[in-house]
Design a protein around this motif. Structure first.
Motif, PDB file in Angstrom:
ATOM      1  N   ILE A   1       0.844  -1.196   0.000  1.00 22.84           N
ATOM      2  CA  ILE A   1       0.000   0.000   0.000  1.00 22.84           C
ATOM      3  C   ILE A   1       0.875   1.240   0.000  1.00 22.84           C
ATOM      4  O   ILE A   1       1.732   1.405   0.881  1.00 22.84           O
ATOM      5  CB  ILE A   1      -0.939   0.031   1.224  1.00 22.84           C
ATOM      6  N   LEU A   2       0.663   2.123  -0.967  1.00 21.62           N
ATOM      7  CA  LEU A   2       1.294   3.440  -0.993  1.00 21.62           C
ATOM      8  C   LEU A   2       0.344   4.421  -0.318  1.00 21.62           C
ATOM      9  O   LEU A   2      -0.743   4.705  -0.828  1.00 21.62           O
ATOM     10  CB  LEU A   2       1.571   3.880  -2.430  1.00 21.62           C
ATOM     11  N   GLU A   3       0.748   4.918   0.843  1.00 26.84           N
ATOM     12  CA  GLU A   3      -0.101   5.808   1.626  1.00 26.84           C
ATOM     13  C   GLU A   3       0.152   7.278   1.276  1.00 26.84           C
ATOM     14  O   GLU A   3       1.228   7.641   0.801  1.00 26.84           O
ATOM     15  CB  GLU A   3       0.176   5.611   3.118  1.00 26.84           C
ATOM     16  N   GLY A   4      -0.840   8.136   1.587  1.00 31.39           N
ATOM     17  CA  GLY A   4      -0.685   9.574   1.430  1.00 31.39           C
ATOM     18  C   GLY A   4      -0.059  10.195   2.673  1.00 31.39           C
ATOM     19  O   GLY A   4       0.563   9.506   3.483  1.00 31.39           O
TER      20      GLY A   4
ATOM     21  N   THR B   1      10.726   5.924  -5.621  1.00 30.33           N
ATOM     22  CA  THR B   1      11.787   5.451  -4.725  1.00 30.33           C
ATOM     23  C   THR B   1      11.278   4.339  -3.809  1.00 30.33           C
ATOM     24  O   THR B   1      11.934   3.297  -3.639  1.00 30.33           O
ATOM     25  CB  THR B   1      12.327   6.614  -3.875  1.00 30.33           C
ATOM     26  N   VAL B   2      10.107   4.559  -3.217  1.00 32.69           N
ATOM     27  CA  VAL B   2       9.522   3.561  -2.312  1.00 32.69           C
ATOM     28  C   VAL B   2       9.273   2.248  -3.055  1.00 32.69           C
ATOM     29  O   VAL B   2       9.619   1.158  -2.572  1.00 32.69           O
ATOM     30  CB  VAL B   2       8.216   4.080  -1.685  1.00 32.69           C
ATOM     31  N   MET B   3       8.699   2.368  -4.261  1.00 28.98           N
ATOM     32  CA  MET B   3       8.374   1.172  -5.037  1.00 28.98           C
ATOM     33  C   MET B   3       9.635   0.441  -5.482  1.00 28.98           C
ATOM     34  O   MET B   3       9.690  -0.801  -5.454  1.00 28.98           O
ATOM     35  CB  MET B   3       7.520   1.560  -6.254  1.00 28.98           C
ATOM     36  N   SER B   4      10.648   1.172  -5.867  1.00 26.43           N
ATOM     37  CA  SER B   4      11.923   0.557  -6.274  1.00 26.43           C
ATOM     38  C   SER B   4      12.519  -0.261  -5.137  1.00 26.43           C
ATOM     39  O   SER B   4      13.012  -1.384  -5.342  1.00 26.43           O
ATOM     40  CB  SER B   4      12.913   1.632  -6.724  1.00 26.43           C
ATOM     41  N   ASN B   5      12.450   0.281  -3.930  1.00 25.64           N
ATOM     42  CA  ASN B   5      12.960  -0.436  -2.760  1.00 25.64           C
ATOM     43  C   ASN B   5      12.136  -1.686  -2.474  1.00 25.64           C
ATOM     44  O   ASN B   5      12.681  -2.739  -2.106  1.00 25.64           O
ATOM     45  CB  ASN B   5      12.973   0.481  -1.542  1.00 25.64           C
ATOM     46  N   TRP B   6      10.838  -1.578  -2.625  1.00 19.56           N
ATOM     47  CA  TRP B   6       9.964  -2.731  -2.404  1.00 19.56           C
ATOM     48  C   TRP B   6      10.249  -3.853  -3.401  1.00 19.56           C
ATOM     49  O   TRP B   6      10.192  -5.030  -3.049  1.00 19.56           O
ATOM     50  CB  TRP B   6       8.504  -2.310  -2.516  1.00 19.56           C
ATOM     51  N   LEU B   7      10.533  -3.496  -4.647  1.00 22.14           N
ATOM     52  CA  LEU B   7      10.784  -4.515  -5.660  1.00 22.14           C
ATOM     53  C   LEU B   7      12.031  -5.333  -5.340  1.00 22.14           C
ATOM     54  O   LEU B   7      12.141  -6.502  -5.725  1.00 22.14           O
ATOM     55  CB  LEU B   7      10.916  -3.863  -7.035  1.00 22.14           C
ATOM     56  N   THR B   8      12.950  -4.715  -4.614  1.00 25.29           N
ATOM     57  CA  THR B   8      14.146  -5.437  -4.162  1.00 25.29           C
ATOM     58  C   THR B   8      13.839  -6.245  -2.902  1.00 25.29           C
ATOM     59  O   THR B   8      14.231  -7.417  -2.773  1.00 25.29           O
ATOM     60  CB  THR B   8      15.292  -4.453  -3.881  1.00 25.29           C
ATOM     61  N   LYS B   9      13.120  -5.614  -1.985  1.00 21.65           N
ATOM     62  CA  LYS B   9      12.822  -6.247  -0.692  1.00 21.65           C
ATOM     63  C   LYS B   9      11.768  -7.349  -0.817  1.00 21.65           C
ATOM     64  O   LYS B   9      11.836  -8.381  -0.137  1.00 21.65           O
ATOM     65  CB  LYS B   9      12.346  -5.170   0.294  1.00 21.65           C
ATOM     66  N   HIS B  10      10.769  -7.132  -1.668  1.00 21.11           N
ATOM     67  CA  HIS B  10       9.660  -8.079  -1.844  1.00 21.11           C
ATOM     68  C   HIS B  10       9.514  -8.419  -3.335  1.00 21.11           C
ATOM     69  O   HIS B  10       8.580  -7.946  -4.003  1.00 21.11           O
ATOM     70  CB  HIS B  10       8.347  -7.483  -1.328  1.00 21.11           C
ATOM     71  N   PRO B  11      10.399  -9.218  -3.891  1.00 19.17           N
ATOM     72  CA  PRO B  11      10.364  -9.502  -5.335  1.00 19.17           C
ATOM     73  C   PRO B  11       9.122 -10.264  -5.788  1.00 19.17           C
ATOM     74  O   PRO B  11       8.851 -10.338  -7.001  1.00 19.17           O
ATOM     75  CB  PRO B  11      11.631 -10.334  -5.559  1.00 19.17           C
ATOM     76  N   ASP B  12       8.347 -10.809  -4.841  1.00 22.39           N
ATOM     77  CA  ASP B  12       7.154 -11.581  -5.211  1.00 22.39           C
ATOM     78  C   ASP B  12       5.856 -10.773  -5.087  1.00 22.39           C
ATOM     79  O   ASP B  12       4.762 -11.339  -5.074  1.00 22.39           O
ATOM     80  CB  ASP B  12       7.071 -12.852  -4.361  1.00 22.39           C
ATOM     81  N   ILE B  13       5.972  -9.447  -5.004  1.00 25.15           N
ATOM     82  CA  ILE B  13       4.778  -8.588  -4.990  1.00 25.15           C
ATOM     83  C   ILE B  13       3.982  -8.785  -6.281  1.00 25.15           C
ATOM     84  O   ILE B  13       4.540  -8.819  -7.376  1.00 25.15           O
ATOM     85  CB  ILE B  13       5.181  -7.091  -4.870  1.00 25.15           C
ATOM     86  N   LYS B  14       2.666  -8.869  -6.131  1.00 28.29           N
ATOM     87  CA  LYS B  14       1.783  -9.002  -7.292  1.00 28.29           C
ATOM     88  C   LYS B  14       0.918  -7.762  -7.545  1.00 28.29           C
ATOM     89  O   LYS B  14       0.389  -7.587  -8.645  1.00 28.29           O
ATOM     90  CB  LYS B  14       0.855 -10.210  -7.118  1.00 28.29           C
ATOM     91  N   GLY B  15       0.781  -6.931  -6.512  1.00 28.51           N
ATOM     92  CA  GLY B  15      -0.107  -5.786  -6.676  1.00 28.51           C
ATOM     93  C   GLY B  15       0.239  -4.607  -5.791  1.00 28.51           C
ATOM     94  O   GLY B  15       0.913  -4.750  -4.769  1.00 28.51           O
ATOM     95  N   VAL B  16      -0.234  -3.426  -6.221  1.00 31.37           N
ATOM     96  CA  VAL B  16      -0.025  -2.179  -5.473  1.00 31.37           C
ATOM     97  C   VAL B  16      -1.371  -1.492  -5.282  1.00 31.37           C
ATOM     98  O   VAL B  16      -2.146  -1.354  -6.238  1.00 31.37           O
ATOM     99  CB  VAL B  16       0.922  -1.222  -6.219  1.00 31.37           C
ATOM    100  N   LEU B  17      -1.626  -1.058  -4.069  1.00 32.20           N
ATOM    101  CA  LEU B  17      -2.798  -0.251  -3.759  1.00 32.20           C
ATOM    102  C   LEU B  17      -2.291   1.171  -3.516  1.00 32.20           C
ATOM    103  O   LEU B  17      -1.688   1.458  -2.483  1.00 32.20           O
ATOM    104  CB  LEU B  17      -3.508  -0.800  -2.520  1.00 32.20           C
TER     105      LEU B  17
ATOM    106  N   GLY C   1       4.391   7.008 -10.123  1.00 33.73           N
ATOM    107  CA  GLY C   1       5.734   6.700  -9.658  1.00 33.73           C
ATOM    108  C   GLY C   1       5.970   5.206  -9.556  1.00 33.73           C
ATOM    109  O   GLY C   1       7.036   4.692  -9.930  1.00 33.73           O
ATOM    110  N   ALA C   2       4.962   4.473  -9.061  1.00 31.07           N
ATOM    111  CA  ALA C   2       5.060   3.022  -8.968  1.00 31.07           C
ATOM    112  C   ALA C   2       5.182   2.393 -10.348  1.00 31.07           C
ATOM    113  O   ALA C   2       5.970   1.457 -10.555  1.00 31.07           O
ATOM    114  CB  ALA C   2       3.843   2.468  -8.232  1.00 31.07           C
ATOM    115  N   ILE C   3       4.427   2.913 -11.301  1.00 30.83           N
ATOM    116  CA  ILE C   3       4.472   2.394 -12.673  1.00 30.83           C
ATOM    117  C   ILE C   3       5.876   2.544 -13.259  1.00 30.83           C
ATOM    118  O   ILE C   3       6.405   1.619 -13.899  1.00 30.83           O
ATOM    119  CB  ILE C   3       3.434   3.120 -13.556  1.00 30.83           C
ATOM    120  N   LYS C   4       6.484   3.685 -13.028  1.00 30.65           N
ATOM    121  CA  LYS C   4       7.838   3.923 -13.532  1.00 30.65           C
ATOM    122  C   LYS C   4       8.828   2.898 -12.974  1.00 30.65           C
ATOM    123  O   LYS C   4       9.668   2.352 -13.700  1.00 30.65           O
ATOM    124  CB  LYS C   4       8.276   5.345 -13.161  1.00 30.65           C
ATOM    125  N   ALA C   5       8.719   2.613 -11.672  1.00 31.87           N
ATOM    126  CA  ALA C   5       9.599   1.627 -11.048  1.00 31.87           C
ATOM    127  C   ALA C   5       9.314   0.223 -11.569  1.00 31.87           C
ATOM    128  O   ALA C   5      10.238  -0.568 -11.824  1.00 31.87           O
ATOM    129  CB  ALA C   5       9.416   1.677  -9.524  1.00 31.87           C
TER     130      ALA C   5
END
Length: 328
Positions: A183-186, A226-242, A251-255
């Motif tokens: 989840i990307l929070e505001g 930046t947050v999403m890029s870090n997550w892709l390294t930390k959690h390579p098995d992510i399937k979705g973003v809220l 920003g998430a799409i770019k990463a």
């Protein structure tokens, strides 16, 4: 010489009298305000002045809100609008300065989409004390802070929790039970950020998704990257973003594209820039909360307040989930 001196004194006296009459004329220009006396911000035709203070005008959502507000005011034709925004989503001091400017200008009403639900209560209290009618739109002010300040400020805006739940459920239906999501929070201080997170969590629970991480990107595209890029390294098995707004989704799409990943996204706002990604399927859903109409409704409520009419505590505005099917 004496004649010249008498003429000079008469000229000065006449000028002073003219200035006094002019000042009286300016003071009397305008209709009566809701607090009694004259409308403080009234113009030549007696129209009241309404300040619209928004969040970041770098965000397409608030650009659309401003255009919608200006079009609505032009259609009404019975008020003046002073619209302003801030540099970025966390520029709380900028919003406080804008509110103080509205107080200094002695406007009749103030419509505000606060960047922080608690920090803006004190300056808005000063506006109320100055006799300005205040309407809260988009982001609900904190009820506890309002109560402590002795303020009762009407809210015009959507059910953010329900909107996020509806958008998140589309992602849940696509990914299925057990899929890992983030989840990307505001902004942590904004009520709508908390409400959207709650809505996404409810959708994840109902769909059997597993939320492996949740973090703020303060509504901003670059920070979300930046947050999403870090997550892709930390959690390579992510399937979705809220994503709690479309700016962060971008920003998430770019990463995601940089990693050539096929992660899917559910988002919130339905800005123009997100729609191509909805059409091609990276973003499964976004939530239209009709920001331009929110501003228009807020202005209408402000005009009612100026006229002394009773207002609703919450004018609930419409929401709609937008998917590829809706965009054709």
């Amino acid at each position: 010489m004496k004649n010249n001196r008498k003429l000079s004194l008469r000229t000065v006296s006449s000028a002073v009298a003219l200035l006094a009459l002019s000042a009286c004329g300016q003071e009397g220009d305008g209709a009566s305000s809701a607090t009694g006396g004259k409308a403080k911000g009234a113009g030549k035709n007696g129209e009241p002045t309404v300040c619209l203070v928004m969040k970041s005008l770098g965000n397409e959502y608030f650009q659309a809100m401003q255009k919608g507000a200006e079009a609505h005011v032009a259609k009404r034709g019975d008020l003046k609008l002073k619209a302003s925004g801030i540099q970025n989503e966390t520029d709380i001091d900028g919003q406080v300065a804008a509110i103080n400017g509205c107080i200094t200008d002695q406007v009749d009403a103030l419509v505000v989409a606060p960047a922080d639900s608690r920090a803006l209560v004190a300056p808005l209290g000063r506006a109320v004390k100055a006799g300005i009618k205040v309407i809260n739109i988009d982001v609900k002010l904190d009820d506890g802070a309002l109560g402590s300040a002795g303020l009762d400020i009407p809210f015009v805006g959507p059910d953010n929790t329900e909107g996020a739940r509806l958008s998140g459920e589309v992602l849940g239906e696509e990914l299925g039970k057990g899929a890992k999501v983030v989840i990307l929070e505001g902004n942590p201080g904004a009520a709508n950020a908390q409400q959207r997170k709650a809505g996404f969590e409810a959708a994840a629970k109902a769909s059997g998704l597993t939320v492996v991480d949740s973090k703020t990107a303060h509504w901003e595209t670059d920070e979300a990257y930046t947050v999403m890029s870090n997550w892709l390294t930390k959690h390579p098995d992510i399937k979705g973003v809220l994503a709690s707004n479309d700016s962060m989704a971008l920003g998430a799409i770019k990463a995601i594209q940089a990693k050539q990943s096929k992660i899917k996204i559910a988002s919130f706002d339905n800005i123009e820039a997100i729609r191509p990604y909805v059409k091609e399927g990276t973003v499964l859903a976004t939530l239209d909360q009709y920001g331009a109409e929110q501003a228009a409704n807020g202005i209408d409520e402000a005009m009612k307040a100026i006229k002394g009419e009773d207002l609703q505590t919450w004018v609930k505005t419409k929401i709609k989930v937008v998917t590829a099917e809706d965009l054709g």
